[in-house]
Motif scaffolding. Structure first.
Motif: not given
Length: 245
Positions: A91-93, A105-111, A143-144
């Motif tokens: 998910s990060f990459v 964006i929230n999913e990226g923050l959590e991962s 962004l991640n």
């Protein structure tokens, strides 16, 4: 694309290749282990039930059954955590996804937070306040990486115990991500100009990445020495091919 941003792109490309190579190699054996442990736990429970029904069953065997089941359940949990880590890496990459796309964006923050757990240890408490956000067009992998870099900067700044707070919200037609943290000691810049430190150079590169997505990155400091990084991304953006050169 500036010369400053090219090393970051190269690092991200290398990271994507590493994760792409690791994921298939880990997912298959993890799937086998998880399935086998599930079968083993159910079989062991059935054996325990059958043995307990036998005449002459000794209660002294009970601790052995309980220990065996507990160990297998621990192994199941370990496999689950490894699988979650692989999922967070993917998910990060954003493997197998277009570079510029609508993203959560929230999913990226959590991962990203999931990957940072070993760095946090027990000394840094993380609190999150994630608002419901619209999906926006951006480069989620970049962004991640920016968020991860800012969180690592925050961890490095906290010498002892401390707190990191992550907030996401909508403000003036922009999605904002705010990363603030308590701090021990900072060497304050003596003027409004960059001090030329490694930290300033890193923030300059990260700000360039955000600007390439038509956003902005700001650093705010409070009187107590704490810092707050503010990422702003517009909710309405032009696709890269339509941006003026």
């Amino acid at each position: 694309e500036t010369d400053e941003k090219q090393p970051l792109d190269a690092q991200m490309g290398l990271f994507e290749k590493i994760v792409a190579g690791l994921s298939p190699g880990l997912n298959t054996p993890l799937g086998i282990l998880t399935s086998n442990f599930d079968t083993a736990v159910r079989s062991f429970a059935k054996i325990q039930k059958e043995v307990e029904s036998l005449q002459g069953y000794s209660a002294r065997l009970q601790p052995l059954f309980e220990t065996g089941l507990s160990l297998m359940e621990m192994n199941q949990e370990a496999c689950s955590r490894i699988a979650q880590l692989v999922s967070s890496l993917k998910s990060f990459v954003r493997l197998d996804e277009a570079s510029f796309k609508e993203s959560d964006i929230n999913e990226g923050l959590e991962s990203t937070l999931a990957l940072l757990q070993p760095e946090l240890d027990d000394r840094i408490q993380v609190t999150t306040e994630l608002a419901e956000l619209p999906r926006i067009l951006c480069y989620p992998d970049q962004l991640n990486l920016v968020v991860l870099s800012l969180l690592l900067e925050a961890c490095k700044a906290i010498q002892g115990e401390g707190e990191i707070r992550i907030v996401s919200r909508v403000e003036n037609e922009h999605v904002q991500v705010l990363i603030s943290h308590s701090a021990d000691e900072f060497e304050e810049p003596t003027s409004g100009q960059a001090s030329g430190s490694e930290e300033d150079l890193n923030l300059s590169v990260l700000a360039q990445v955000i600007r390439s997505q038509q956003g902005d990155l700001e650093l705010e400091r409070d009187a107590e020495g704490g810092r707050r990084f503010v990422i702003q991304l517009p909710m309405r953006v032009q696709a890269p091919s339509t941006l003026p050169g």
